[in-house]
Design an enzyme around this catalytic site. Structure first.
Site, mmCIF file in Angstrom:
data_model
loop_
_atom_site.group_PDB
_atom_site.id
_atom_site.type_symbol
_atom_site.label_atom_id
_atom_site.label_comp_id
_atom_site.label_asym_id
_atom_site.label_seq_id
_atom_site.Cartn_x
_atom_site.Cartn_y
_atom_site.Cartn_z
ATOM 1 N N LYS A 256 -14.247 -14.877 -21.041
ATOM 2 C CA LYS A 256 -15.608 -15.327 -20.744
ATOM 3 C C LYS A 256 -15.694 -15.813 -19.293
ATOM 4 C CE LYS A 256 -18.494 -16.998 -23.854
ATOM 5 N NZ LYS A 256 -19.327 -15.866 -24.257
ATOM 6 N N ARG B 247 -9.128 -19.008 -26.571
ATOM 7 C CA ARG B 247 -9.772 -18.004 -25.711
ATOM 8 C C ARG B 247 -9.964 -18.568 -24.305
ATOM 9 N NH1 ARG B 247 -15.199 -15.369 -27.922
ATOM 10 N NH2 ARG B 247 -16.021 -17.409 -27.327
ATOM 11 N N GLU C 92 -20.644 -3.598 -25.792
ATOM 12 C CA GLU C 92 -21.353 -4.748 -26.338
ATOM 13 C C GLU C 92 -22.683 -4.910 -25.633
ATOM 14 O OE1 GLU C 92 -18.083 -7.684 -24.858
ATOM 15 O OE2 GLU C 92 -19.955 -8.781 -24.715
HETATM 16 C C1 COI Z 1 -22.282 -17.315 -27.106
HETATM 17 O O1 COI Z 1 -22.663 -16.617 -28.044
HETATM 18 O O2 COI Z 1 -21.891 -18.484 -27.271
HETATM 19 C C2 COI Z 1 -22.246 -16.804 -25.769
HETATM 20 O O3 COI Z 1 -21.450 -17.256 -24.992
HETATM 21 C C3 COI Z 1 -23.246 -15.851 -25.333
HETATM 22 C C4 COI Z 1 -24.063 -16.488 -24.262
HETATM 23 C C5 COI Z 1 -23.939 -15.729 -23.015
HETATM 24 C C6 COI Z 1 -25.420 -16.837 -24.698
#
Ligand code: COI
Length: 353
Positions: A200, A99, A236
């Site tokens: 991300k 990812r 989401e």
């Molecule tokens: C995760 O669940 O690892 C995430 O990246 C969410 C985060 C923004 C707390």
């Protein structure tokens, strides 16, 4: 004789079994600084080669770095789990590596190979192993970052990239029952290649702070976003994927570029199918969410959690919660695999120690 390298020092220190004097359950999802972080750099157009463990702490960055000026950065999140026997497991780290690579391609960044990513994660865990909480009392959350650190004033891909992993012990992300509010004005992301909701990107998070800050001030736990095109479908929440349950059927919104392809999401779908549920990935309307039996969220940080209520246009709808829910059955199996108490038939776990 040359002084020992930081890496040698680190490996010596990391043999220390000194257990930090902290109450693991109380830390929630706040930062607890650990001993070491991993750093690897490469120039634009080249491949990452040698990384190093260095003492955890602040580092120098050019004011003209791509990450600071133009948001050229992505991050990952994964956890290290202590088993009852004291060994340490990772869960599907190759999925995080892939990812990260997809996100890097989207933002024109160099990225570490899957092997480099996994080895760096393992090194980081081993160097900080005293910070992996005892079985059942939390996990060590790892935060790999990939950022443009080359200096340039003009808009364009950075001339240097830094891959960095830091970590922190964590326990529960959410506290108490989850009460979500549907956000109708702000959208988290747009779909297709023009959006970045499916990677991300660091730039996906701060733009929704006005909505999450307002919702939290009103007493809600989080915000549920709707699709930007029609405002009719759920997408989401700010840090997790969404599922709904009606009878034996489970459904979750399709990841069409606006929604993050969560690794917990993907794993929960596979576990639910194995347990005999009917699972579909498709656009999910707000209307069907409002008449669902159960609603739950998934994510590395949140794991799998029931949502007790959703408020849409000032009307609050309540959902089934508690140990008999589908979400709790899925959570139990997932956590069992992650911590080694349920047989890992899919080869998802990677042993670090
Ligand atoms: C995760 O669940 O690892 C995430 O990246 C969410 C985060 C923004 C707390």
């Amino acid at each position: 004789m040359a002084p020992p390298s930081v890496l040698e020092n680190c490996l010596e220190d990391s043999n220390s079994e000194t257990c930090p004097d902290i109450n693991w359950e109380d830390i929630g999802f706040s930062l607890v600084p650990t001993d070491y972080m991993y750093v690897m750099k490469c120039a634009k157009g080249e491949k990452f080669s040698n990384g190093n463990l260095v003492r955890y702490g602040t580092f120098e960055i050019s004011p003209a770095a791509g990450i600071l000026n133009y948001g050229q950065g992505i991050f990952e999140g994964l956890k290290a789990y202590r088993t009852e026997e004291g060994s340490i497991l990772l869960f599907r780290p190759e999925e995080n590596a892939l990812r990260m690579k997809a996100g890097a391609d989207r933002l024109c960044m160099s990225s570490p190979s899957v092997e480099q990513f996994i080895n760096a994660v393992k090194d980081t865990v081993l160097a900080n192993k005293r910070w992996v909480p005892p079985a059942g009392r939390g996990t060590l959350y790892l935060r790999p970052l990939l950022m443009g650190t080359g200096a340039s004033l003009g808009v364009g891909p950075s001339t240097e990239y830094t891959f960095l992993i830091y970590c922190s012990p964590v326990s529960n992300y959410h506290k108490g029952p989850l009460n979500f509010k549907v956000e109708e004005k702000l959208h988290r992301a747009i779909s297709g290649f023009s959006g970045t909701g499916g990677i991300k990107s660091v730039t996906n998070y701060a733009p929704v702070y006005p909505a999450t800050t307002e919702a939290k001030a009103e007493g809600f736990s989080d915000v549920l976003f709707l699709d930007a095109a029609t405002g009719k479908h759920i997408e989401e929440a700010s840090a997790c994927n969404m599922f709904l349950v009606k009878g034996n059927a489970i459904c979750t919104p399709t990841t069409d570029g606006a929604i993050l392809p969560g690794i917990t999401r993907k794993s929960v779908i596979a576990i639910a199918l194995d347990l005999g549920y009917q699972v579909t990935e498709r656009p999910v309307t707000v209307e069907e969410m409002l008449i669902a039996d159960e609603l739950f969220c998934t994510g590395t940080a949140v794991v799998v959690n029931n949502i007790a209520s959703v408020t849409y246009k000032n009307t609050k709808v309540e959902y089934k919660t508690g140990s008999e829910t589908v979400a709790q059955k899925l959570r139990k199996t997932l956590l069992g695999i992650q911590t080694g108490t349920v047989e890992d038939r899919k080869g998802w776990t990677v042993r670090v120690l």
